[in-house]
Design a protein around this motif. Structure first.
Motif, PDB file in Angstrom:
ATOM      1  N   LEU A 146       0.834  -1.203   0.000  1.00 54.80           N
ATOM      2  CA  LEU A 146       0.000   0.000   0.000  1.00 54.80           C
ATOM      3  C   LEU A 146       0.868   1.252   0.000  1.00 54.80           C
ATOM      4  O   LEU A 146       0.622   2.200  -0.766  1.00 54.80           O
ATOM      5  CB  LEU A 146      -0.936   0.002   1.214  1.00 54.80           C
ATOM      6  CG  LEU A 146      -1.865   1.207   1.369  1.00 54.80           C
ATOM      7  CD1 LEU A 146      -2.788   1.337   0.165  1.00 54.80           C
ATOM      8  CD2 LEU A 146      -2.660   1.101   2.650  1.00 54.80           C
ATOM      9  N   LYS A 147       1.906   1.251   0.813  1.00 55.62           N
ATOM     10  CA  LYS A 147       2.821   2.394   0.858  1.00 55.62           C
ATOM     11  C   LYS A 147       3.483   2.600  -0.496  1.00 55.62           C
ATOM     12  O   LYS A 147       3.558   3.734  -0.997  1.00 55.62           O
ATOM     13  CB  LYS A 147       3.899   2.156   1.939  1.00 55.62           C
ATOM     14  CG  LYS A 147       4.853   3.301   2.104  1.00 55.62           C
ATOM     15  CD  LYS A 147       5.858   3.011   3.215  1.00 55.62           C
ATOM     16  CE  LYS A 147       6.859   4.141   3.346  1.00 55.62           C
ATOM     17  NZ  LYS A 147       7.849   3.869   4.388  1.00 55.62           N
ATOM     18  N   HIS A 148       3.940   1.516  -1.104  1.00 54.82           N
ATOM     19  CA  HIS A 148       4.577   1.589  -2.424  1.00 54.82           C
ATOM     20  C   HIS A 148       3.582   2.121  -3.460  1.00 54.82           C
ATOM     21  O   HIS A 148       3.929   2.990  -4.282  1.00 54.82           O
ATOM     22  CB  HIS A 148       5.104   0.210  -2.822  1.00 54.82           C
ATOM     23  CG  HIS A 148       5.761   0.185  -4.149  1.00 54.82           C
ATOM     24  ND1 HIS A 148       7.004   0.741  -4.375  1.00 54.82           N
ATOM     25  CD2 HIS A 148       5.350  -0.322  -5.354  1.00 54.82           C
ATOM     26  CE1 HIS A 148       7.328   0.590  -5.643  1.00 54.82           C
ATOM     27  NE2 HIS A 148       6.345  -0.062  -6.261  1.00 54.82           N
ATOM     28  N   SER A 149       2.343   1.632  -3.433  1.00 58.96           N
ATOM     29  CA  SER A 149       1.319   2.078  -4.387  1.00 58.96           C
ATOM     30  C   SER A 149       1.017   3.556  -4.206  1.00 58.96           C
ATOM     31  O   SER A 149       0.842   4.288  -5.193  1.00 58.96           O
ATOM     32  CB  SER A 149       0.035   1.273  -4.219  1.00 58.96           C
ATOM     33  OG  SER A 149       0.253  -0.072  -4.527  1.00 58.96           O
ATOM     34  N   ARG A 150       0.960   4.021  -2.978  1.00 57.66           N
ATOM     35  CA  ARG A 150       0.707   5.447  -2.722  1.00 57.66           C
ATOM     36  C   ARG A 150       1.854   6.300  -3.254  1.00 57.66           C
ATOM     37  O   ARG A 150       1.633   7.365  -3.830  1.00 57.66           O
ATOM     38  CB  ARG A 150       0.502   5.690  -1.229  1.00 57.66           C
ATOM     39  CG  ARG A 150      -0.829   5.207  -0.731  1.00 57.66           C
ATOM     40  CD  ARG A 150      -0.992   5.460   0.750  1.00 57.66           C
ATOM     41  NE  ARG A 150      -2.325   5.067   1.194  1.00 57.66           N
ATOM     42  CZ  ARG A 150      -2.658   4.859   2.442  1.00 57.66           C
ATOM     43  NH1 ARG A 150      -1.739   5.003   3.397  1.00 57.66           N
ATOM     44  NH2 ARG A 150      -3.878   4.499   2.760  1.00 57.66           N
ATOM     45  N   GLU A 151       3.088   5.838  -3.038  1.00 56.61           N
ATOM     46  CA  GLU A 151       4.241   6.583  -3.555  1.00 56.61           C
ATOM     47  C   GLU A 151       4.219   6.637  -5.078  1.00 56.61           C
ATOM     48  O   GLU A 151       4.490   7.687  -5.679  1.00 56.61           O
ATOM     49  CB  GLU A 151       5.551   5.947  -3.068  1.00 56.61           C
ATOM     50  CG  GLU A 151       5.792   6.126  -1.585  1.00 56.61           C
ATOM     51  CD  GLU A 151       6.961   5.289  -1.059  1.00 56.61           C
ATOM     52  OE1 GLU A 151       7.537   4.489  -1.823  1.00 56.61           O
ATOM     53  OE2 GLU A 151       7.280   5.444   0.136  1.00 56.61           O
ATOM     54  N   ALA A 156       3.117   9.689 -10.060  1.00 54.98           N
ATOM     55  CA  ALA A 156       2.353   9.805 -11.309  1.00 54.98           C
ATOM     56  C   ALA A 156       1.605  11.122 -11.345  1.00 54.98           C
ATOM     57  O   ALA A 156       1.547  11.794 -12.400  1.00 54.98           O
ATOM     58  CB  ALA A 156       1.394   8.634 -11.451  1.00 54.98           C
ATOM     59  N   ARG A 157       1.032  11.556 -10.227  1.00 54.44           N
ATOM     60  CA  ARG A 157       0.323  12.838 -10.181  1.00 54.44           C
ATOM     61  C   ARG A 157       1.293  14.001 -10.406  1.00 54.44           C
ATOM     62  O   ARG A 157       0.977  14.959 -11.104  1.00 54.44           O
ATOM     63  CB  ARG A 157      -0.384  13.005  -8.824  1.00 54.44           C
ATOM     64  CG  ARG A 157      -1.684  12.246  -8.699  1.00 54.44           C
ATOM     65  CD  ARG A 157      -2.493  12.665  -7.484  1.00 54.44           C
ATOM     66  NE  ARG A 157      -1.783  12.564  -6.216  1.00 54.44           N
ATOM     67  CZ  ARG A 157      -1.743  11.506  -5.441  1.00 54.44           C
ATOM     68  NH1 ARG A 157      -2.394  10.427  -5.786  1.00 54.44           N
ATOM     69  NH2 ARG A 157      -1.060  11.518  -4.306  1.00 54.44           N
ATOM     70  N   MET A 158       2.480  13.879  -9.806  1.00 56.24           N
ATOM     71  CA  MET A 158       3.459  14.951  -9.963  1.00 56.24           C
ATOM     72  C   MET A 158       3.933  15.047 -11.410  1.00 56.24           C
ATOM     73  O   MET A 158       4.110  16.143 -11.951  1.00 56.24           O
ATOM     74  CB  MET A 158       4.650  14.740  -9.014  1.00 56.24           C
ATOM     75  CG  MET A 158       4.282  14.919  -7.537  1.00 56.24           C
ATOM     76  SD  MET A 158       5.660  14.596  -6.480  1.00 56.24           S
ATOM     77  CE  MET A 158       6.444  16.183  -6.499  1.00 56.24           C
ATOM     78  N   GLN A 159       4.106  13.902 -12.064  1.00 54.47           N
ATOM     79  CA  GLN A 159       4.547  13.904 -13.459  1.00 54.47           C
ATOM     80  C   GLN A 159       3.452  14.479 -14.364  1.00 54.47           C
ATOM     81  O   GLN A 159       3.726  15.230 -15.288  1.00 54.47           O
ATOM     82  CB  GLN A 159       4.904  12.502 -13.933  1.00 54.47           C
ATOM     83  CG  GLN A 159       6.258  12.034 -13.448  1.00 54.47           C
ATOM     84  CD  GLN A 159       6.589  10.639 -13.935  1.00 54.47           C
ATOM     85  OE1 GLN A 159       5.743   9.952 -14.462  1.00 54.47           O
ATOM     86  NE2 GLN A 159       7.841  10.244 -13.743  1.00 54.47           N
TER      87      GLN A 159
END
Length: 163
Positions: A146-151, A156-159
């Motif tokens: 879950l932590k990895h998916s959130r990161e 992706a949002r930042m890109q």
């Protein structure tokens, strides 16, 4: 961290339960219950209950004499009462001994059944502890995923916002 707290929480209770089962298997609970019932049923309770308990457990029940100043007539009555009480106590002790002998086979069978049941419960407890360990590992893996998916989602949002 939670697992350590949960394990230490159950340890004192399991030790108490194990000790209670030991007292039950060894007959101590039955003996103490019998002596306390005997003391409760005494019409003329002794001044020292611990002496009564010791005498009862050793099979030498004797009525304790009453303290205080009594005249000789009163002492004669007390002696007669004590003699009567001794006879009653001996009859009660014999009855308790007979009841004890009659029930010793049942107690032994019950004790063996309890030991078998305890062994089954120990095995089940061990299996449950192993299941909890496996579940804790799964939870940790899910948390890491879950932590990895959130990161990844944050990157992706930042890109997408920078493009």
């Amino acid at each position: 961290h939670f697992k350590k707290i949960a394990m230490s929480y159950h340890t004192p209770d399991s030790k108490k339960e194990e000790f209670r089962r030991y007292l039950e298997r060894s007959g101590a609970i039955d003996s103490l219950t019998s002596v306390l019932v005997g003391l409760y049923e005494e019409n003329d309770r002794p001044s020292e209950s611990t002496d009564y308990i010791k005498s009862y457990l050793s099979g030498n029940i004797s009525s304790s004499s009453s303290g205080g100043g009594h005249d000789s007539h009163s002492n004669d009555n007390n002696n007669n009462n004590n003699n009567n009480n001794n006879g009653k106590q001996q009859q009660q002790q014999q009855q308790r001994n007979n009841n004890s002998s009659n029930s010793s086979g049942a107690i032994l069978a019950s004790s063996q059944h309890s030991q078998q049941e305890n062994e089954k419960l120990r095995k089940e407890n061990k299996e449950l502890k192993n299941s909890v360990k496996e579940l804790n590992k799964t939870i940790e893996t899910l948390r890491a995923n879950l932590k990895h998916s959130r990161e990844e989602a944050k990157r992706a949002r930042m890109q997408s916002s920078s493009s």
